[in-house]
Scaffold this motif. Sequence first.
Motif, short mmCIF file in Angstrom:
data_model
loop_
_atom_site.label_atom_id
_atom_site.label_comp_id
_atom_site.label_asym_id
_atom_site.label_seq_id
_atom_site.Cartn_x
_atom_site.Cartn_y
_atom_site.Cartn_z
N GLY A 117 27.27 28.72 32.63
CA GLY A 117 28.92 28.50 32.73
C GLY A 117 29.93 29.48 32.89
N PHE A 118 29.42 30.56 32.39
CA PHE A 118 30.47 31.69 32.14
C PHE A 118 29.89 32.66 33.35
CE2 PHE A 118 30.74 30.06 27.92
CZ PHE A 118 31.92 30.45 27.75
N THR A 119 31.04 33.34 34.13
CA THR A 119 30.62 34.06 35.39
C THR A 119 31.43 35.40 34.86
OG1 THR A 119 30.97 32.41 36.71
CG2 THR A 119 30.88 34.39 37.78
N PRO A 120 30.59 36.53 35.03
CA PRO A 120 31.27 37.73 34.49
C PRO A 120 32.14 38.66 35.65
CG PRO A 120 29.06 38.12 34.82
CD PRO A 120 29.15 36.73 34.92
N ASN A 121 33.10 39.02 35.38
CA ASN A 121 33.81 39.81 36.58
C ASN A 121 33.76 41.34 36.07
OD1 ASN A 121 35.42 40.64 38.64
ND2 ASN A 121 37.36 40.10 37.29
N HIS A 122 34.13 41.82 34.92
CA HIS A 122 34.28 43.19 34.49
C HIS A 122 34.03 43.07 32.95
CE1 HIS A 122 35.99 46.91 34.55
NE2 HIS A 122 36.68 46.81 33.45
N ALA A 123 33.36 44.34 32.63
CA ALA A 123 33.02 44.40 31.18
C ALA A 123 33.52 45.78 30.67
CB ALA A 123 31.59 44.29 31.07
N GLU A 124 34.01 45.60 29.34
CA GLU A 124 34.50 46.69 28.78
C GLU A 124 33.73 47.11 27.45
OE1 GLU A 124 36.84 49.14 29.21
OE2 GLU A 124 38.08 48.17 31.11
N PHE B 93 34.65 36.87 25.44
CA PHE B 93 35.06 36.64 26.79
C PHE B 93 36.22 36.23 27.06
CE2 PHE B 93 34.86 34.09 30.52
CZ PHE B 93 33.92 34.85 31.24
N ASP B 96 39.66 34.80 33.19
CA ASP B 96 40.66 35.09 34.15
C ASP B 96 41.66 34.25 34.77
OD1 ASP B 96 39.88 38.05 34.22
OD2 ASP B 96 38.29 37.77 35.65
N THR B 102 37.12 33.73 24.15
CA THR B 102 35.96 32.84 23.26
C THR B 102 35.19 34.05 22.70
OG1 THR B 102 36.24 31.70 25.26
CG2 THR B 102 34.18 31.20 23.79
N LEU B 104 31.55 34.85 22.00
CA LEU B 104 30.13 34.53 22.24
C LEU B 104 29.45 34.80 21.28
CD1 LEU B 104 30.13 35.77 26.22
CD2 LEU B 104 30.70 33.52 25.05
N GLU B 106 26.74 33.99 20.34
CA GLU B 106 25.07 34.06 20.45
C GLU B 106 24.67 35.30 21.32
OE1 GLU B 106 26.81 31.06 23.29
OE2 GLU B 106 27.12 31.78 21.41
N VAL B 127 34.01 40.94 27.96
CA VAL B 127 33.66 40.48 29.29
C VAL B 127 34.91 39.75 29.81
CG1 VAL B 127 32.02 39.70 31.08
CG2 VAL B 127 31.25 40.77 28.59
N THR B 128 35.03 39.99 31.14
CA THR B 128 36.34 39.03 31.72
C THR B 128 35.58 38.44 32.79
OG1 THR B 128 37.00 40.74 33.15
CG2 THR B 128 38.16 40.80 30.88
N GLY B 129 36.15 37.21 33.20
CA GLY B 129 35.51 36.35 34.39
C GLY B 129 35.94 35.04 34.29
N VAL B 130 35.28 34.12 34.57
CA VAL B 130 35.41 32.70 34.81
C VAL B 130 34.82 31.94 33.62
CG1 VAL B 130 35.70 30.59 36.00
CG2 VAL B 130 35.91 32.72 36.87
N CYS B 131 35.44 31.44 32.68
CA CYS B 131 34.79 30.54 31.81
C CYS B 131 34.19 29.29 31.99
CB CYS B 131 35.78 30.62 30.43
SG CYS B 131 37.06 29.00 30.63
N ASP B 132 33.54 28.61 31.20
CA ASP B 132 32.86 27.15 31.34
C ASP B 132 33.72 26.22 31.89
OD1 ASP B 132 30.54 25.92 31.48
OD2 ASP B 132 30.57 25.34 29.33
N LYS B 135 34.94 26.89 35.48
CA LYS B 135 34.27 27.16 36.61
C LYS B 135 34.26 26.08 37.83
CE LYS B 135 30.22 24.54 35.25
NZ LYS B 135 29.80 24.47 33.71
#
Lengths: 135, 135
Positions: A117-124, B93, B96, B102, B104, B106, B127-132, B135
């Motif tokens: 369900g989580f889609t990564p875009n950028h990581a730090e 996480f 965006d 959140t 994570l 695990e 990590v940035t992106g789109v969460c559950d 989506k």
Amino acid sequence: MVLDILKKNQLSVTEGRKKILELFLHNEGALAHADIEKKTGEMFDRVTVYRTLNTFVEKGIIHLIPTTDNSILYALCKDNCEAGHHHDNHVHFICDVCNKTTCLDEVTVPEVKLPIGFTPNHAEMVVTGVCDDCK
Amino acid sequence: MVLDILKKNQLSVTEGRKKILELFLHNEGALAHADIEKKTGEMFDRVTVYRTLNTFVEKGIIHLIPTTDNSILYALCKDNCEAGHHHDNHVHFICDVCNKTTCLDEVTVPEVKLPIGFTPNHAEMVVTGVCDDCK
DNA sequence: GTATTTTTGCAATAGTGTTGCAAGTTTAAA
DNA sequence: TTTAAACTTGCAACACTATTGCAAAAATAC
């Protein structure tokens, strides 16, 4: 050097921008707004420093480093800077002893497997510990 | 539940601490000081909220999350909280879309190989992106 | 229930960051 | 090289964030 970077990014060449960019070029670690204000002294207004830093971030000349205190750290990373824009996927290191923040340009942020369900875009990634100078 | 956590950490049980701890327990994501102030309304002084959050961080009930803007984010992570202190080696996480942060729990922060001379102590990963939810 | 310890609220203070606007500087084009 | 347009700067004001000292209030321990 400084002029090249400013022109490459289509920025007017001003005293403030030249001076602040030089600070980053001659400084190993990352800088906070307060550091820059100290080093430039009475040369520029606080507001000018803020605006210059924001401009540099927008243009990709410098990038932000995540921290857990409420400070904003900026760093210029040599490799990417030449190219005109940042990939900024390297690990940052904050020394527990001297408190200096370093860009580990050669250490890439590893991929992680996220939950469904989580889609990564950028990581730090930020690592703390003892740096080369303080060991 | 709330009482257990406070007693386990040898803290006096006060209205402020109970209320703020409940907020963390009933809230999925991370909270900033401003969020807590909004949710508690006129119940407590701003200073009390600051002090309570600092106390919780010191006791390891909540932990800090690194960000690139100058905000301080706090989160309670269910697993560790029960144990009384944090390992806090999980990935965070930030969405965006909804901007929610959140834990994570695990997903463990991976090890990275540092340049010679650098000794790691602790590693953080965001990590940035789109969460559950988005989506 | 009372004494001791801890926590809270208030006031004051300091630091951090943004915005609007007029004046000054830089750039580009004649 | 001069001039006009575009951009940048400094100032003032403002808003937000965070900390400290101290007296009053609350919680804990006895």
